[in-house]
Design an enzyme around this catalytic site. Structure first.
Site, mmCIF file in Angstrom:
data_model
loop_
_atom_site.group_PDB
_atom_site.id
_atom_site.type_symbol
_atom_site.label_atom_id
_atom_site.label_comp_id
_atom_site.label_asym_id
_atom_site.label_seq_id
_atom_site.Cartn_x
_atom_site.Cartn_y
_atom_site.Cartn_z
ATOM 1 N N CYS A 2 26.014 48.225 40.332
ATOM 2 C CA CYS A 2 24.987 47.499 41.085
ATOM 3 C C CYS A 2 24.426 46.342 40.257
ATOM 4 O O CYS A 2 24.540 46.317 39.037
ATOM 5 C CB CYS A 2 23.834 48.432 41.439
ATOM 6 S SG CYS A 2 24.320 49.900 42.310
ATOM 7 N N ARG A 27 30.136 42.089 39.137
ATOM 8 C CA ARG A 27 29.870 43.492 38.733
ATOM 9 C C ARG A 27 30.471 44.474 39.730
ATOM 10 O O ARG A 27 30.553 45.667 39.474
ATOM 11 C CB ARG A 27 28.360 43.731 38.605
ATOM 12 C CG ARG A 27 27.694 42.907 37.515
ATOM 13 C CD ARG A 27 26.183 43.008 37.593
ATOM 14 N NE ARG A 27 25.710 44.341 37.354
ATOM 15 C CZ ARG A 27 25.514 44.863 36.142
ATOM 16 N NH1 ARG A 27 25.790 44.140 35.080
ATOM 17 N NH2 ARG A 27 25.084 46.093 35.968
ATOM 18 N N TRP A 76 26.848 49.031 44.427
ATOM 19 C CA TRP A 76 28.173 49.644 44.205
ATOM 20 C C TRP A 76 27.943 51.117 44.494
ATOM 21 O O TRP A 76 27.306 51.821 43.710
ATOM 22 C CB TRP A 76 28.603 49.404 42.764
ATOM 23 C CG TRP A 76 30.007 49.764 42.443
ATOM 24 C CD1 TRP A 76 31.144 49.083 42.802
ATOM 25 C CD2 TRP A 76 30.458 50.888 41.682
ATOM 26 N NE1 TRP A 76 32.257 49.695 42.305
ATOM 27 C CE2 TRP A 76 31.869 50.819 41.618
ATOM 28 C CE3 TRP A 76 29.828 51.931 41.047
ATOM 29 C CZ2 TRP A 76 32.640 51.755 40.934
ATOM 30 C CZ3 TRP A 76 30.584 52.868 40.362
ATOM 31 C CH2 TRP A 76 31.973 52.773 40.326
ATOM 32 N N ASN A 102 19.436 50.065 39.888
ATOM 33 C CA ASN A 102 20.811 50.177 39.389
ATOM 34 C C ASN A 102 20.825 51.402 38.486
ATOM 35 O O ASN A 102 20.010 51.504 37.576
ATOM 36 C CB ASN A 102 21.202 48.918 38.609
ATOM 37 C CG ASN A 102 22.556 49.089 37.925
ATOM 38 O OD1 ASN A 102 23.366 49.914 38.361
ATOM 39 N ND2 ASN A 102 22.797 48.347 36.856
ATOM 40 N N GLY A 103 21.726 52.332 38.749
ATOM 41 C CA GLY A 103 21.823 53.544 37.916
ATOM 42 C C GLY A 103 21.984 54.766 38.798
ATOM 43 O O GLY A 103 22.294 54.655 39.982
ATOM 44 N N GLU A 484 47.558 48.124 26.840
ATOM 45 C CA GLU A 484 46.629 47.115 27.393
ATOM 46 C C GLU A 484 47.320 46.346 28.513
ATOM 47 O O GLU A 484 46.736 46.106 29.563
ATOM 48 C CB GLU A 484 46.149 46.177 26.289
ATOM 49 C CG GLU A 484 45.314 45.007 26.771
ATOM 50 C CD GLU A 484 44.060 45.392 27.559
ATOM 51 O OE1 GLU A 484 43.674 46.575 27.550
ATOM 52 O OE2 GLU A 484 43.487 44.510 28.223
ATOM 53 N N LYS A 488 45.958 46.081 32.436
ATOM 54 C CA LYS A 488 45.773 44.789 33.112
ATOM 55 C C LYS A 488 46.523 44.780 34.441
ATOM 56 O O LYS A 488 46.005 44.393 35.474
ATOM 57 C CB LYS A 488 46.267 43.645 32.217
ATOM 58 C CG LYS A 488 45.413 43.342 31.037
ATOM 59 C CD LYS A 488 44.234 42.465 31.336
ATOM 60 C CE LYS A 488 42.883 43.083 31.419
ATOM 61 N NZ LYS A 488 42.416 44.161 30.658
ATOM 62 N N GLU A 491 44.920 47.240 37.038
ATOM 63 C CA GLU A 491 43.560 47.003 37.546
ATOM 64 C C GLU A 491 43.465 45.761 38.427
ATOM 65 O O GLU A 491 42.571 45.698 39.269
ATOM 66 C CB GLU A 491 42.535 46.951 36.416
ATOM 67 C CG GLU A 491 42.648 45.839 35.438
ATOM 68 C CD GLU A 491 41.499 45.886 34.415
ATOM 69 O OE1 GLU A 491 40.402 46.347 34.735
ATOM 70 O OE2 GLU A 491 41.725 45.451 33.285
ATOM 71 N N HIS A 507 61.411 62.342 26.143
ATOM 72 C CA HIS A 507 60.767 63.666 26.252
ATOM 73 C C HIS A 507 60.213 63.905 27.653
ATOM 74 O O HIS A 507 59.278 64.671 27.844
ATOM 75 C CB HIS A 507 59.648 63.779 25.208
ATOM 76 C CG HIS A 507 60.157 63.677 23.798
ATOM 77 N ND1 HIS A 507 60.868 64.680 23.175
ATOM 78 C CD2 HIS A 507 60.134 62.643 22.919
ATOM 79 C CE1 HIS A 507 61.224 64.289 21.964
ATOM 80 N NE2 HIS A 507 60.788 63.062 21.780
ATOM 81 N N LYS A 606 32.440 45.440 36.258
ATOM 82 C CA LYS A 606 32.599 44.824 34.943
ATOM 83 C C LYS A 606 32.026 45.709 33.856
ATOM 84 O O LYS A 606 32.572 45.811 32.777
ATOM 85 C CB LYS A 606 31.892 43.469 34.909
ATOM 86 C CG LYS A 606 32.019 42.728 33.580
ATOM 87 C CD LYS A 606 33.461 42.449 33.228
ATOM 88 C CE LYS A 606 33.619 41.744 31.903
ATOM 89 N NZ LYS A 606 35.043 41.629 31.510
#
Ligand code: AGP
Length: 611
Positions: A2, A27, A76, A102-103, A484, A488, A491, A507, A606
């Site tokens: 949020c 965000r 969010w 927010n939280g 990494e 990328k 996402e 394996h 973010k």
């Protein structure tokens, strides 16, 4: 996550709130709303599901909501599905108290039950409505907004950045935070509140960083801070050094592309920020040579790409400084009951400095009495302020959810720490040290060369657009950069991808290889080239299409690979800084090809400020 904004001053508040929320869109959110106190002292609220443009249309760009004081929110969803009814701002029954948050209020269910027993009703599924009505409950009890918020703080468990309008206090905002980010800006006769600096930077670069459970009272051009006993707290104003332009796209189609192209400068700034008279210096981070010399082990705690930078730190530090480095996912470290060791340096890596899991990991390490170093990008962030020592990366504001330049600056910090430790522990020669410092300084130009050859990556991405699965394999640092590259791709292109240590395929995972499976081999380690090539051949013989990221003129790689992506030669330990660039571009162009929201990929935020 949020985003909250607030404004009180001489301007019409609504347009300022909408503008601030637009700077927080990165965000991640699914609904939005604003509340403005009008001249008759009514608090008018407009909310909408979906993108900010819908809210802007509903309010005619804010013109429909008159008034010079208001709050706004991008949500969010955590408690309750994305909907107008669950969107913030939330309010009490007579709309005399209106709040954005927010939280996560962890004990919201218990509090909701208490309030229902006190006669309260609820229109939404959110913890924020509970928070708002809890403030209302205490306001009715004390008839004092500061005391009402102080009691709220004492009663709730969880994280919050809460901004509240009280009808009885026109043109004023009351706010409090715990573990969720909040910054307060001040300029002339105006005062601002936001989850992050980009939302207010257009108006001011003078900010207060609000500490946990500090209560803020915002009036026109004036902020007063209180503790929970309603005693005033004196706070210093900080000055943001980067400008609003830095938080704009500057003509690039996406923030991510802009930030990829900023990497040469960011790497150069981070290197130069760590070199004093040609030598790596950690005094500015708060760590003396003597202290560094005494550490005989390191634990890194981080999430996502920051964790991947930690894996690079592990390989490079163990190679150069010959001390064991353990890399932990913050979400695991915080609950694993870690073993304390006073000779262990715990490093928390975080771009935002607000990641809940990494903040908790930091607190766990401190509780165990271990020295903590934060490698952070955002000035004054929670992790930066709570760690014993802080090394700021010089990446500037990173807006795209998928990190690129901040990751690259974290790599530089990792190399610098490894070199510093090797120097104080005398595990490398002066000649090797100077050669590595020289190579470090050559990285910006080499990154530039790769970026200038982006068309070949764009073409490679167009050929891979229909792939359903992509595998990244490598050994050592090449494996560290493969994980990494895989993140990328996942996402922002939403294509499934896995990264494996090359020796691990046989394996089990090699059973996944079939005709046309794309396998990207990272081949930057001369010493391990033959080994990884043979792993690539194993997949090729089962139908895989091989792409190799390697140094120019690597003939052996060219014999095996169907396509070779060349990068300039560099020290194997620093290879991640170069090999990651084509992998970033690959993910970016695939995301664009698939029509995804590159800067704000679905489901992501973010800064993950909730567990
Ligand atoms: C990276 O592209 C992702 N956005 C994500 O994995 C991110 O690295 C992670 O959430 C950690 O964030 P932080 O660095 O701000 O702590």
């Amino acid at each position: 996550m949020c985003g909250i904004v607030g404004y009180v001053g001489a301007k019409q508040a609504a347009p300022v709130l909408l503008d601030g929320l637009s700077k927080l869109e990165y965000r991640g959110y699914d609904s939005a709303g604003i509340a403005v106190s009008d001249f008759k002292n009514n608090i008018n609220i407009v909310r909408s599901k979906g993108k900010l443009c819908i809210l802007s249309e509903k309010t005619e760009g804010g013109k429909k909501l008159e008034g010079v004081c208001g709050i706004g929110h991008t949500r969010w969803a955590t408690h309750g599905e994305p909907s107008e009814n669950n969107a913030h701002p939330h309010y009490n029954d007579d709309r005399t108290i209106v709040a954005v948050h927010n939280g996560i209020i962890e004990n919201y269910a218990e509090l909701k039950g208490k309030l229902i027993r006190q006669g309260y009703g609820f229109y939404s599924q959110t913890d924020t409505e509970v928070a708002t009505k809890l403030v209302d409950y205490y306001y009715k009890k004390h008839n004092d907004p500061i005391r009402a918020i102080a009691n709220f703080v004492l009663r709730v468990r969880g994280s919050y950045a809460l901004a509240v309008l009280f009808k009885d206090f026109p043109n004023q905002i009351f706010a409090v935070r715990k573990d969720s980010p909040m910054v307060i800006g001040i300029a002339g006769g105006e005062t601002f509140i936001a989850s992050d600096v980009p939302a207010i930077l257009k108006y001011t670069n003078k900010v207060y960083y609000v500490g946990n459970t500090e209560i803020a009272h915002l009036e026109k051009g004036k902020v007063t801070f209180y503790n929970l006993d309603k005693e005033p707290i004196n706070k210093e104003v900080a000055e943001i050094t980067w400008d609003a332009q830095s938080a704009e796209k500057d003509g690039f189609e996406h923030f991510m592309l802009k930030e990829m192209y900023e990497q040469p400068k960011v790497v150069k700034d981070t290197v130069n920020g760590l070199l004093v008279d040609g030598k790596i210096d950690f005094i500015s981070a708060g760590l003396s040579d003597e202290e560094l010399k005494n550490f005989n082990q390191i634990t890194v705690a981080a999430c996502g790409s920051a964790y991947h930078a930690g894996v690079v730190l592990q390989y490079v530090t163990e190679e150069l400084a010959r001390i064991p480095v353990r890399v932990e996912l913050s979400s695991e470290f915080r609950y694993r009951n870690p073993v304390a060791d006073k000779n262990c340096l715990v490093i928390v890596i975080s771009q935002s400095g607000e990641t809940a899991d990494s903040l908790a990991a930091l607190r766990e390490a401190k509780k165990l009495g271990m020295k903590t170093l934060a490698i952070v990008n955002v000035l004054g962030s929670s992790i930066a302020r709570e760690a014993d020592c802080v090394l700021y990366t010089k990446a500037g504001p990173e807006i795209a959810v998928a990190t690129t330049k901040a990751y690259s600056s974290q790599l530089i910090a990792a190399y610098a720490l490894a070199l510093k430790l090797a120097t104080v522990k005398n595990t490398i020669t002066g000649e090797r040290y100077l050669s590595l410092i020289k190579e470090l300084s050559s990285l910006p130009e080499k990154i530039e060369i790769i970026l200038n050859g982006k068309e070949s990556i764009q073409h490679f991405a167009s050929e891979a657009a229909n792939k359903k699965n992509v595998f990244f394999i490598g050994r050592g640092v090449d494996y560290a950069v493969g994980i990494e590259g895989s993140l990328k791709l996942k996402e922002i292109s939403y294509i499934h991808s896995e990264a494996y240590a090359a020796g691990e395929l046989k394996h089990g995972p090699i059973s996944l290889i079939e005709d046309g499976t794309l396998v990207i081999g990272v081949l930057m380690q001369d010493r391990l080239l033959e080994k990884t090539l043979s792993n690539l051949v194993e997949t090729k013989s089962r139908g895989a299409f091989i792409a190799a990221v390697t140094c120019e003129n690597n003939e052996k790689a060219a014999e095996v690979a169907d396509i070779t992506i060349n990068v300039p030669k560099t020290e194997g330990l620093f290879a991640a800084s170069l090999a990651v660039i084509p992998l970033q571009l690959f993910a970016y162009y695939l995301s664009v090809l698939k029509g995804n929201d590159v800067d704000k990929p679905r489901n992501l935020a973010k800064s993950v400020t909730v567990e």
